[in-house]
Design a protein around this motif. Sequence first.
Motif, PDB file in Angstrom:
ATOM      1  N   TRP A  42       0.706  -1.156  -0.130  1.00  0.00           N
ATOM      2  CA  TRP A  42      -0.010   0.122  -0.114  1.00  0.00           C
ATOM      3  C   TRP A  42       0.898   1.307  -0.060  1.00  0.00           C
ATOM      4  O   TRP A  42       0.395   2.246  -0.687  1.00  0.00           O
ATOM      5  CB  TRP A  42      -0.930  -0.064   1.143  1.00  0.00           C
ATOM      6  CG  TRP A  42      -0.037   0.047   2.701  1.00  0.00           C
ATOM      7  CD1 TRP A  42       0.218  -0.826   3.450  1.00  0.00           C
ATOM      8  CD2 TRP A  42       0.103   1.322   3.255  1.00  0.00           C
ATOM      9  NE1 TRP A  42       0.971  -0.406   4.376  1.00  0.00           N
ATOM     10  CE2 TRP A  42       0.699   1.190   4.332  1.00  0.00           C
ATOM     11  CE3 TRP A  42      -0.083   2.662   2.873  1.00  0.00           C
ATOM     12  CZ2 TRP A  42       1.507   1.907   5.443  1.00  0.00           C
ATOM     13  CZ3 TRP A  42       0.390   3.707   3.756  1.00  0.00           C
ATOM     14  CH2 TRP A  42       1.061   3.500   4.884  1.00  0.00           C
ATOM     15  N   TYR A  86       3.811   1.591  -1.247  1.00  0.00           N
ATOM     16  CA  TYR A  86       4.565   1.910  -2.548  1.00  0.00           C
ATOM     17  C   TYR A  86       3.709   2.360  -3.619  1.00  0.00           C
ATOM     18  O   TYR A  86       3.755   3.185  -4.302  1.00  0.00           O
ATOM     19  CB  TYR A  86       5.270   0.513  -3.033  1.00  0.00           C
ATOM     20  CG  TYR A  86       6.486   0.072  -2.372  1.00  0.00           C
ATOM     21  CD1 TYR A  86       7.711   0.207  -3.089  1.00  0.00           C
ATOM     22  CD2 TYR A  86       6.650  -0.369  -1.048  1.00  0.00           C
ATOM     23  CE1 TYR A  86       8.972   0.146  -2.457  1.00  0.00           C
ATOM     24  CE2 TYR A  86       7.757  -0.653  -0.433  1.00  0.00           C
ATOM     25  CZ  TYR A  86       8.818  -0.362  -1.109  1.00  0.00           C
ATOM     26  OH  TYR A  86      10.143  -0.540  -0.538  1.00  0.00           O
ATOM     27  N   ASP A  87       2.433   1.986  -3.541  1.00  0.00           N
ATOM     28  CA  ASP A  87       1.085   2.362  -4.390  1.00  0.00           C
ATOM     29  C   ASP A  87       0.892   3.741  -3.903  1.00  0.00           C
ATOM     30  O   ASP A  87       0.811   4.411  -5.015  1.00  0.00           O
ATOM     31  CB  ASP A  87       0.003   1.315  -3.985  1.00  0.00           C
ATOM     32  CG  ASP A  87       0.074   0.282  -4.788  1.00  0.00           C
ATOM     33  OD1 ASP A  87       0.641  -0.104  -5.691  1.00  0.00           O
ATOM     34  OD2 ASP A  87      -0.429  -0.995  -4.179  1.00  0.00           O
ATOM     35  N   TRP A  88       0.960   4.079  -2.862  1.00  0.00           N
ATOM     36  CA  TRP A  88       0.541   5.570  -2.480  1.00  0.00           C
ATOM     37  C   TRP A  88       1.533   6.524  -2.790  1.00  0.00           C
ATOM     38  O   TRP A  88       0.917   7.586  -3.651  1.00  0.00           O
ATOM     39  CB  TRP A  88       0.517   5.641  -0.971  1.00  0.00           C
ATOM     40  CG  TRP A  88       0.263   6.978  -0.217  1.00  0.00           C
ATOM     41  CD1 TRP A  88      -0.923   7.891  -0.777  1.00  0.00           C
ATOM     42  CD2 TRP A  88       0.609   7.752   0.685  1.00  0.00           C
ATOM     43  NE1 TRP A  88      -1.062   8.781  -0.074  1.00  0.00           N
ATOM     44  CE2 TRP A  88       0.017   8.832   0.676  1.00  0.00           C
ATOM     45  CE3 TRP A  88       1.999   7.589   1.198  1.00  0.00           C
ATOM     46  CZ2 TRP A  88       0.223  10.180   1.601  1.00  0.00           C
ATOM     47  CZ3 TRP A  88       2.302   8.631   2.276  1.00  0.00           C
ATOM     48  CH2 TRP A  88       1.577   9.704   2.245  1.00  0.00           C
ATOM     49  N   VAL A  89       2.900   6.358  -2.864  1.00  0.00           N
ATOM     50  CA  VAL A  89       3.823   7.013  -3.407  1.00  0.00           C
ATOM     51  C   VAL A  89       4.179   6.933  -4.794  1.00  0.00           C
ATOM     52  O   VAL A  89       5.143   7.397  -5.426  1.00  0.00           O
ATOM     53  CB  VAL A  89       5.249   7.062  -2.585  1.00  0.00           C
ATOM     54  CG1 VAL A  89       4.849   7.463  -1.097  1.00  0.00           C
ATOM     55  CG2 VAL A  89       5.770   5.617  -2.633  1.00  0.00           C
ATOM     56  N   GLY A  90       3.732   5.713  -5.532  1.00  0.00           N
ATOM     57  CA  GLY A  90       3.853   5.481  -6.815  1.00  0.00           C
ATOM     58  C   GLY A  90       5.106   4.952  -7.164  1.00  0.00           C
ATOM     59  O   GLY A  90       5.552   5.205  -8.360  1.00  0.00           O
ATOM     60  N   ILE A  91       5.768   3.902  -6.303  1.00  0.00           N
ATOM     61  CA  ILE A  91       7.159   3.519  -6.745  1.00  0.00           C
ATOM     62  C   ILE A  91       6.791   2.002  -7.092  1.00  0.00           C
ATOM     63  O   ILE A  91       5.910   1.190  -6.546  1.00  0.00           O
ATOM     64  CB  ILE A  91       8.121   3.334  -5.325  1.00  0.00           C
ATOM     65  CG1 ILE A  91       8.185   4.749  -4.777  1.00  0.00           C
ATOM     66  CG2 ILE A  91       9.167   2.686  -5.985  1.00  0.00           C
ATOM     67  CD1 ILE A  91       9.156   4.825  -3.427  1.00  0.00           C
ATOM     68  N   PRO A  92       7.549   1.557  -8.176  1.00  0.00           N
ATOM     69  CA  PRO A  92       7.258   0.242  -8.942  1.00  0.00           C
ATOM     70  C   PRO A  92       7.714  -0.772  -7.840  1.00  0.00           C
ATOM     71  O   PRO A  92       8.455  -0.563  -7.211  1.00  0.00           O
ATOM     72  CB  PRO A  92       7.841   0.488 -10.196  1.00  0.00           C
ATOM     73  CG  PRO A  92       8.737   1.313 -10.070  1.00  0.00           C
ATOM     74  CD  PRO A  92       8.123   2.488  -9.199  1.00  0.00           C
ATOM     75  N   TYR A  93       7.188  -1.879  -7.861  1.00  0.00           N
ATOM     76  CA  TYR A  93       7.614  -3.127  -6.873  1.00  0.00           C
ATOM     77  C   TYR A  93       7.023  -4.318  -7.325  1.00  0.00           C
ATOM     78  O   TYR A  93       6.103  -4.495  -8.271  1.00  0.00           O
ATOM     79  CB  TYR A  93       6.909  -2.742  -5.488  1.00  0.00           C
ATOM     80  CG  TYR A  93       5.377  -2.891  -5.424  1.00  0.00           C
ATOM     81  CD1 TYR A  93       4.656  -4.064  -5.081  1.00  0.00           C
ATOM     82  CD2 TYR A  93       4.686  -1.878  -5.535  1.00  0.00           C
ATOM     83  CE1 TYR A  93       3.485  -4.108  -5.112  1.00  0.00           C
ATOM     84  CE2 TYR A  93       3.167  -1.563  -5.565  1.00  0.00           C
ATOM     85  CZ  TYR A  93       2.760  -2.822  -5.213  1.00  0.00           C
ATOM     86  OH  TYR A  93       1.449  -2.946  -5.171  1.00  0.00           O
ATOM     87  N   ARG A 108       0.521  -9.257  -6.185  1.00  0.00           N
ATOM     88  CA  ARG A 108       0.391  -8.230  -7.370  1.00  0.00           C
ATOM     89  C   ARG A 108       0.589  -9.344  -8.701  1.00  0.00           C
ATOM     90  O   ARG A 108       0.018  -9.277  -9.738  1.00  0.00           O
ATOM     91  CB  ARG A 108       1.446  -7.364  -7.498  1.00  0.00           C
ATOM     92  CG  ARG A 108       1.142  -6.278  -8.768  1.00  0.00           C
ATOM     93  CD  ARG A 108       2.082  -5.187  -8.455  1.00  0.00           C
ATOM     94  NE  ARG A 108       1.638  -4.055  -9.598  1.00  0.00           N
ATOM     95  CZ  ARG A 108       2.397  -2.943  -9.445  1.00  0.00           C
ATOM     96  NH1 ARG A 108       3.062  -2.583  -8.441  1.00  0.00           N
ATOM     97  NH2 ARG A 108       1.904  -2.027 -10.358  1.00  0.00           N
TER      98      ARG A 108
END
Length: 381
Positions: free
Chosen positions: A18, A20-27, A32
């Motif tokens: 969540w 990483y999704d919030w700050v827009g960093i790929p993971y 997923r």
Amino acid sequence: MPKKIKLNGPVIGDGSAWLYDWVGIPYISASRLSKELDNARGDDVELYINSPGGMVFAGSEVYTLLKEYTGKVTAKVTGVAASAASFFLMAADEIKMSPTSQLMIHNARNGAEGDKNVHYSNADMLSGTDVSITNAYRLKTGKNMDELLELMNKTTWMNAQEAVSFGFADGILFDEENTLMTVTNSISGEIPPDVEAKLRDVLISAMLKDGSKYNDRSGLFAGLDLSSIMPQITNSIENQNEEQQESAEPQNKEEKQPMKLEELKAQHPDLYNEVVNLGVTQERGRITELNALATAPGAAEIVAKAISEGKTAGETAMEIVKASAERVANEGTRRNNDAQNSGVGNVDSDEAPGKPDPEAVSKAEADALTAEINNMIGGRK
């Protein structure tokens, strides 16, 4: 058409997704990837991987998902597959490296706080984790656990050619005609196993043939001229790719100068030291075997000469036996001459005169020679 799945960024646990999704960093996470595979519905998939790695257990979950997927999984390393990304990569049915990509393997690591027992426990856990990671590499490369642990312990980086050479990848993207040359050693300085085996055979064969002596003060083989076999060593290193690729077309090359002994020692110190140590062990064993023969009568001088000339114990033993036989025969002749010169033959005897029994004389000489040989080998039969 295969479904394309992009796996970029660090390998993380689902609980952190969540953020990483919030700050827009790929993971990369198991949840997923699971959704992507569900959407593929068993069709073939192509993974495009560029990841520095991350959490070991999250990487293990990703590895398991890919192994269980029913369709064909093709992995393409576009940038780097390092650490955790390098071992979940092994789950793919086919692995292709971009010509500009890298693959890295290393030991598991983490941080811990607490008393000595916590750190002991943490060390055991990390050692066990390293072994677990090798299982993924072993299934792909066929290398044994010790080989892989050694590569991990050195933090080994591999470019595309090296990854293919070591068995971590199956091919190189955009290289359909197989024109990219295989490199001769990895970034860590390691020589590929097939080249190492060839070099070891060349050097050891030369040592055994040469019968070299080891000088304990200088640490060098006094009698071995490695310069005579440098062309073979150079060819083994520089032409290994031509030998492996039977279909490759001959290419005109400039004549290369043979590798010098100093260059071999500087560029490949581990191989140099291994060969030297093996030669030392063999040479010391030869000298020990020869010294064991020196206790036989008259053998000390023969043994000393054999050590200096590089002869084997077997060759020297035959010389000692021959010398002993000659010595026994000469001793018999000397005693017979002494008897004749003493005039003992002219002394009357109460028994009827007669000549010595030839069979008895031969038996006595044979018994003497047998005693000499038994004494030489310590009485063993």
